[in-house]
Design an enzyme around this catalytic site. Structure first.
Site, mmCIF file in Angstrom:
data_model
loop_
_atom_site.group_PDB
_atom_site.id
_atom_site.type_symbol
_atom_site.label_atom_id
_atom_site.label_comp_id
_atom_site.label_asym_id
_atom_site.label_seq_id
_atom_site.Cartn_x
_atom_site.Cartn_y
_atom_site.Cartn_z
ATOM 1 N N HIS A 145 0.864 -1.200 0.000
ATOM 2 C CA HIS A 145 0.000 0.000 0.000
ATOM 3 C C HIS A 145 0.901 1.251 0.000
ATOM 4 O O HIS A 145 0.950 2.003 0.978
ATOM 5 C CB HIS A 145 -0.862 -0.064 1.263
ATOM 6 C CG HIS A 145 -1.971 0.932 1.353
ATOM 7 N ND1 HIS A 145 -1.778 2.283 1.236
ATOM 8 C CD2 HIS A 145 -3.288 0.751 1.569
ATOM 9 C CE1 HIS A 145 -2.942 2.894 1.392
ATOM 10 N NE2 HIS A 145 -3.873 1.982 1.588
ATOM 11 N N GLU B 264 -0.914 1.315 -5.219
ATOM 12 C CA GLU B 264 -0.810 0.088 -4.445
ATOM 13 C C GLU B 264 -0.685 -1.125 -5.372
ATOM 14 O O GLU B 264 -1.563 -1.379 -6.192
ATOM 15 C CB GLU B 264 -2.035 -0.026 -3.541
ATOM 16 C CG GLU B 264 -2.206 1.225 -2.681
ATOM 17 C CD GLU B 264 -3.557 1.333 -1.996
ATOM 18 O OE1 GLU B 264 -4.116 0.292 -1.623
ATOM 19 O OE2 GLU B 264 -4.052 2.463 -1.833
HETATM 20 C C1 BG6 Z 1 -6.923 2.263 0.469
HETATM 21 C C2 BG6 Z 1 -8.409 2.143 0.323
HETATM 22 O O1 BG6 Z 1 -6.322 1.121 -0.069
HETATM 23 O O2 BG6 Z 1 -6.580 2.368 1.859
HETATM 24 C C3 BG6 Z 1 -9.090 3.326 1.006
HETATM 25 O O3 BG6 Z 1 -8.721 2.068 -1.054
HETATM 26 C C4 BG6 Z 1 -8.638 3.424 2.469
HETATM 27 O O4 BG6 Z 1 -10.496 3.194 0.922
HETATM 28 C C5 BG6 Z 1 -7.118 3.506 2.494
HETATM 29 O O5 BG6 Z 1 -9.207 4.570 3.076
HETATM 30 C C6 BG6 Z 1 -6.508 3.632 3.894
HETATM 31 O O6 BG6 Z 1 -6.865 2.562 4.710
HETATM 32 P P1 BG6 Z 1 -6.385 2.476 6.213
HETATM 33 O O7 BG6 Z 1 -7.025 1.237 6.777
HETATM 34 O O8 BG6 Z 1 -4.886 2.389 6.197
HETATM 35 O O9 BG6 Z 1 -6.860 3.737 6.884
#
Ligand code: BG6
Length: 277
Positions: free
Chosen positions: A153, A253
């Site tokens: 991510h 990602e």
């Molecule tokens: C992304 C999603 O991969 O991660 C989003 O598509 C999400 O919808 C973002 O808000 C962050 O997620 P987290 O759990 O790290 O706050």
């Protein structure tokens, strides 16, 4: 050089440096939270309000979403549990003066089996040179098959969200997670509002084109890519980031998400690889 370090609160990380670059990787989540070439600005964005706190994902860098991306498996926490587990450094070596490799591992525990009842080995191999290479290898050690969705991510540091474009995704089908509708991308992506899309059938390189530099991202073992920026309102609601932090990063990602899930039979393994240069 590989150094084991701690923040004042005891949060542990490994710093790897060589004549090309420096990375910092937290033991929690095997989370790469810093990558910069020597004498250059960081390539990864890290929130300046992110706490390095046990049990809480670091905001920025490269969280590892595993064994579920987003809410792909609704029985698991968002983005799975690997990002808040303690990994172990398995080994490291200097390949040459410019290249270092470090390997982290995570195995199932009683706690992980309560969430997801499978036996597994998860390895993260990080190769550091002017290029950052991350390989996430999942091996099924169970006697029954399992399904995974996953992602690196990656939060990229940018000059300003209004300056950037993302290339390499034109003509690719995508799911807009905000409207739950399917479309086909036409041309480069630019940003003027919240953006949360899952691109499928991606085999080519992705380009993050900023004012003064272009970053190339090449994924292997993956055909899905998520592009995300929370924009103004969602940014205010997000934990671990300033209200206007959305201007400073974009997430690209490298994933196996949604239809790009993987089924692993007993003893089978799968490698998700991302090369950032
Ligand atoms: C992304 C999603 O991969 O991660 C989003 O598509 C999400 O919808 C973002 O808000 C962050 O997620 P987290 O759990 O790290 O706050």
């Amino acid at each position: 050089m590989v150094e084991f370090k701690k923040f004042e609160n005891g949060f542990e990380y490994v710093e790897v440096s060589n004549s090309s670059a420096r990375v910092r990787i937290a033991l929690q989540g095997a989370h790469v939270f810093h990558f910069a070439r020597i004498n250059e600005e960081p390539i990864l964005w890290l929130s300046d309000t992110s706490d390095f706190e046990t049990g809480k994902a670091i905001r920025g860098g490269v969280p590892i979403c595993w064994p579920s991306f987003g809410m792909n498996n609704p029985e698991l926490p968002q983005h799975g549990f690997a990002r808040v587990c303690m990994w172990r450094v398995e080994n490291y070596r200097e390949i040459d003066k410019k290249t270092t490799q470090i390997i982290f591992t995570l195995k199932d525990t009683q706690e992980s089996r309560e969430l997801w009842n499978y036996s597994f080995l998860l390895e993260l191999k990080v190769t550091i040179s002017e290029t950052l290479v991350m390989e996430l290898i999942t091996t099924n050690l169970d006697d029954k098959p399992f399904i995974i969705t996953q992602a690196f991510h990656t939060y990229f540091q940018i000059s300003d969200i209004s300056n950037v474009a993302i290339g390499g995704l034109s003509d690719k089908p995508y799911l807009d997670a905000l409207t739950d509708k399917h479309h086909v991308q036409k041309g480069d992506i630019t940003f003027s509002g919240e953006f949360d899309c899952v691109f499928q059938e991606v085999e080519s390189e992705i380009l993050l084109i900023d004012k003064n530099c272009t970053i190339r991202i090449k994924n292997e073992g993956s055909s899905s890519v998520v592009v995300w920026n929370p924009w103004i309102e969602k940014c205010k609601r997000m934990s671990g980031m300033r209200d206007d932090a959305y201007k400073e990063f974009v997430c690209i990602e490298s994933a196996n998400a949604f239809e790009d899930f993987k089924i692993l039979e007993p003893k089978e393994f799968h490698t998700l690889k991302a090369t950032i240069c």
